[in-house]
Design a protein around this motif. Sequence first.
Motif, mmCIF file in Angstrom:
data_model
loop_
_atom_site.group_PDB
_atom_site.id
_atom_site.type_symbol
_atom_site.label_atom_id
_atom_site.label_comp_id
_atom_site.label_asym_id
_atom_site.label_seq_id
_atom_site.Cartn_x
_atom_site.Cartn_y
_atom_site.Cartn_z
ATOM 1 N N ARG A 73 40.726 58.143 52.506
ATOM 2 C CA ARG A 73 41.030 57.101 51.598
ATOM 3 C C ARG A 73 39.656 56.525 51.037
ATOM 4 O O ARG A 73 38.907 55.880 51.711
ATOM 5 N N GLU B 110 39.461 49.092 48.885
ATOM 6 C CA GLU B 110 40.827 48.398 49.186
ATOM 7 C C GLU B 110 40.778 46.959 48.741
ATOM 8 O O GLU B 110 41.964 46.546 48.235
ATOM 9 N N ASN C 187 48.701 47.229 50.071
ATOM 10 C CA ASN C 187 48.279 47.281 51.350
ATOM 11 C C ASN C 187 47.714 46.071 51.880
ATOM 12 O O ASN C 187 47.457 46.069 53.140
ATOM 13 N N HIS D 114 52.796 44.542 56.638
ATOM 14 C CA HIS D 114 53.980 45.052 56.656
ATOM 15 C C HIS D 114 53.835 46.188 57.896
ATOM 16 O O HIS D 114 52.949 46.366 58.573
ATOM 17 N N ASP E 147 54.701 50.191 58.764
ATOM 18 C CA ASP E 147 55.165 51.603 57.972
ATOM 19 C C ASP E 147 56.464 52.236 58.111
ATOM 20 O O ASP E 147 56.868 52.082 59.151
ATOM 21 N N ARG F 129 49.157 56.403 64.118
ATOM 22 C CA ARG F 129 48.097 56.606 63.446
ATOM 23 C C ARG F 129 46.841 56.555 63.997
ATOM 24 O O ARG F 129 46.449 55.588 64.868
ATOM 25 N N PHE G 221 42.600 55.963 63.191
ATOM 26 C CA PHE G 221 41.664 55.836 61.988
ATOM 27 C C PHE G 221 40.480 56.015 62.454
ATOM 28 O O PHE G 221 40.069 55.447 63.489
ATOM 29 N N ARG H 218 36.060 47.758 57.775
ATOM 30 C CA ARG H 218 37.266 47.897 57.133
ATOM 31 C C ARG H 218 38.034 46.736 57.965
ATOM 32 O O ARG H 218 37.829 46.677 59.032
ATOM 33 N N TRP I 95 41.115 44.495 58.658
ATOM 34 C CA TRP I 95 42.629 44.241 58.595
ATOM 35 C C TRP I 95 42.978 43.098 59.120
ATOM 36 O O TRP I 95 42.207 42.257 59.777
ATOM 37 N N HIS J 66 50.489 45.103 59.666
ATOM 38 C CA HIS J 66 49.035 45.347 59.341
ATOM 39 C C HIS J 66 48.972 45.062 57.911
ATOM 40 O O HIS J 66 49.999 45.302 57.007
ATOM 41 N N VAL K 80 45.506 45.680 55.106
ATOM 42 C CA VAL K 80 44.068 46.038 54.966
ATOM 43 C C VAL K 80 43.497 45.048 53.893
ATOM 44 O O VAL K 80 43.909 45.131 52.753
ATOM 45 N N VAL L 252 38.039 55.612 54.684
ATOM 46 C CA VAL L 252 38.675 56.080 56.096
ATOM 47 C C VAL L 252 39.367 57.166 56.176
ATOM 48 O O VAL L 252 39.751 57.753 55.152
#
Length: 308
Positions: free
Chosen positions: A124, A128, A139, A143, A145, A159, A161, A170, A172, A267, A269, A275
């Motif tokens: 990615r 963001e 994102n 939410h 997934d 996942r 990361f 990053r 979150w 989560h 972002v 990432v």
Amino acid sequence: MNTSPACSVVTDYTRDGWTAADRSRDWCTELESGKMLLFDGVPFDLPAADRDFLLSQKQTESRLHKNISYRPEKNLLRGIAGDSPDRERMQQVMGHYSKQVVSFLMSFLAPYARDFKLDYASFRPLEEKSRDLVLHKRNDLLHVDAFPTRPTRGARILRVFTNINPTVDRVWTTGEPFHVMAPKLADSAGLLRFANPSVAERAVFAAQRAGHVVGLPVPNRSRYDRFMLHFHDWLKENVAFQSNSPKVRTDFSPGCTWLVFTDGVPHAVLSGQYVLEQTFIIPQRALVAPERSPLQVLETIANTSLAS
Ligand code: SIN
Ligand code: FE
């Protein structure tokens, strides 16, 4: 060292394996209960040359779509132009990355080793912060997934990361785990409607299933999948949940790696760029705490099976 209460920092496993007794089962329990597991660095081989290649993609941004996705099982790359001179190298880098994460996972989380489905990997490359997306795609809203094209029928979404940005965190926010927040929200989100479809709805679902069986491109969704897709959107639309629900911020520093069941941990972002991520699908039978899985939490609330 990161001190976010949403994370447990792993110090007893490194690229060379366990530095103390094998605690893989405990780590699986923590993950399945809604903790994120955080490594200070990268617990698998990620060559510096590969990371530099990925970061260099910023110079050719016009060629980039939003995400580069890689399907390990088919060695298939999406999101980079077919005629890009970087395509072959990108495929090789993503292929190596994916293989490394798989052997890491099979060793670190041994209870899942024999029984997982490898899903997509992605890179990615976009910042963001302030991305201009329609609400359901944003994102930066909390939410859980759920995949429209790949129903899991109750299997979980795990996942891994890695923030490959050399200088920038990053960021979150995460909310309460599924077994805590769903009992407060599932009813108002309409779970019972999804658990007990009408006769007309059942007919539509049966037709979809029949279409899927004969190879039409319709996903074979269970009641669970339909609810989770709805819940993803419902949470993003829910202003009260977004602003008032308990949440914590985690800053993932450059070079760190984290694991999280994103179907169970709300989560969002907020910022960050570059990432790498690999997704695994973990079936119910491989879970060490299946009663904490969204499927079983929802089945308990609805008092009925949702797996079909
Ligand atoms: C997401 O699954 O919402 C994306 C998280 C991220 O890219 O950091
Ligand atoms: Fe997500």
